[in-house]
Design a protein around this motif. Sequence first.
Motif, short mmCIF file in Angstrom:
data_model
loop_
_atom_site.label_atom_id
_atom_site.label_comp_id
_atom_site.label_asym_id
_atom_site.label_seq_id
_atom_site.Cartn_x
_atom_site.Cartn_y
_atom_site.Cartn_z
N ALA A 49 47.69 27.33 57.46
CA ALA A 49 48.37 27.80 58.66
C ALA A 49 48.02 26.88 59.81
N ALA A 50 48.95 26.76 60.76
CA ALA A 50 48.73 25.89 61.91
C ALA A 50 49.30 26.54 63.15
N ILE A 51 48.68 26.23 64.29
CA ILE A 51 49.16 26.74 65.57
C ILE A 51 49.18 25.60 66.57
N ALA A 52 50.33 25.41 67.19
CA ALA A 52 50.48 24.32 68.14
C ALA A 52 49.94 24.73 69.52
N VAL A 63 51.30 31.87 51.72
CA VAL A 63 50.59 32.85 52.55
C VAL A 63 51.49 33.53 53.57
N LYS A 64 52.74 33.15 53.63
CA LYS A 64 53.66 33.74 54.60
C LYS A 64 53.73 35.26 54.42
N GLY A 65 53.66 35.97 55.54
CA GLY A 65 53.71 37.42 55.50
C GLY A 65 52.37 38.08 55.23
N PRO A 87 43.49 36.71 44.12
CA PRO A 87 42.47 35.82 43.55
C PRO A 87 42.76 34.34 43.82
N GLU A 88 44.03 33.96 43.86
CA GLU A 88 44.38 32.56 44.12
C GLU A 88 44.12 32.13 45.56
N ASP A 89 43.73 33.04 46.42
CA ASP A 89 43.33 32.68 47.78
C ASP A 89 41.86 32.25 47.84
N THR A 90 41.16 32.36 46.73
CA THR A 90 39.75 31.97 46.68
C THR A 90 39.59 30.48 46.97
N GLY A 91 38.58 30.16 47.78
CA GLY A 91 38.30 28.78 48.09
C GLY A 91 37.43 28.66 49.33
#
Length: 125
Positions: A49-52, A63-65, A87-91
């Motif tokens: 994710a990024a924020i300008a 990861v949207k939503g 589980p795939e968000d692990t890191g």
Amino acid sequence: QVHLVESGGGSVQTGGSLRLSCSLSEYLHLDYCMAWFRQAPGKEREGVAAIAGDGTTGYAESVKGRFTISKDSWKKILFLQMDSLKPEDTGVYYCAQGKGLCYDASGPRLVPSSWGQGTQVTVGS
């Protein structure tokens, strides 16, 4: 050079939530982009994710939503709210900042000039 320090990682079960924080050592100019990256074991680091500087945001499709990036410029803190974790968000999650292209329709595109040390997120099945 700005120093970035992440916190808030931990272990949760599938469907749970975590909120990551990244404290900055100095205020950022509006032309800087802030972003969260992650790296899973055996995989390349990827933008999440990024924020300008103007507050607009961009997310990876995966990861949207579920994830929300935000910042408190006055307190010099970047956040990542992570809901419905899988589980795939692990890191290891890293915050980063830099100039240039922040994101596009495909997600974060920042090439960072500064990185934090990372915080571990583990999602159990």
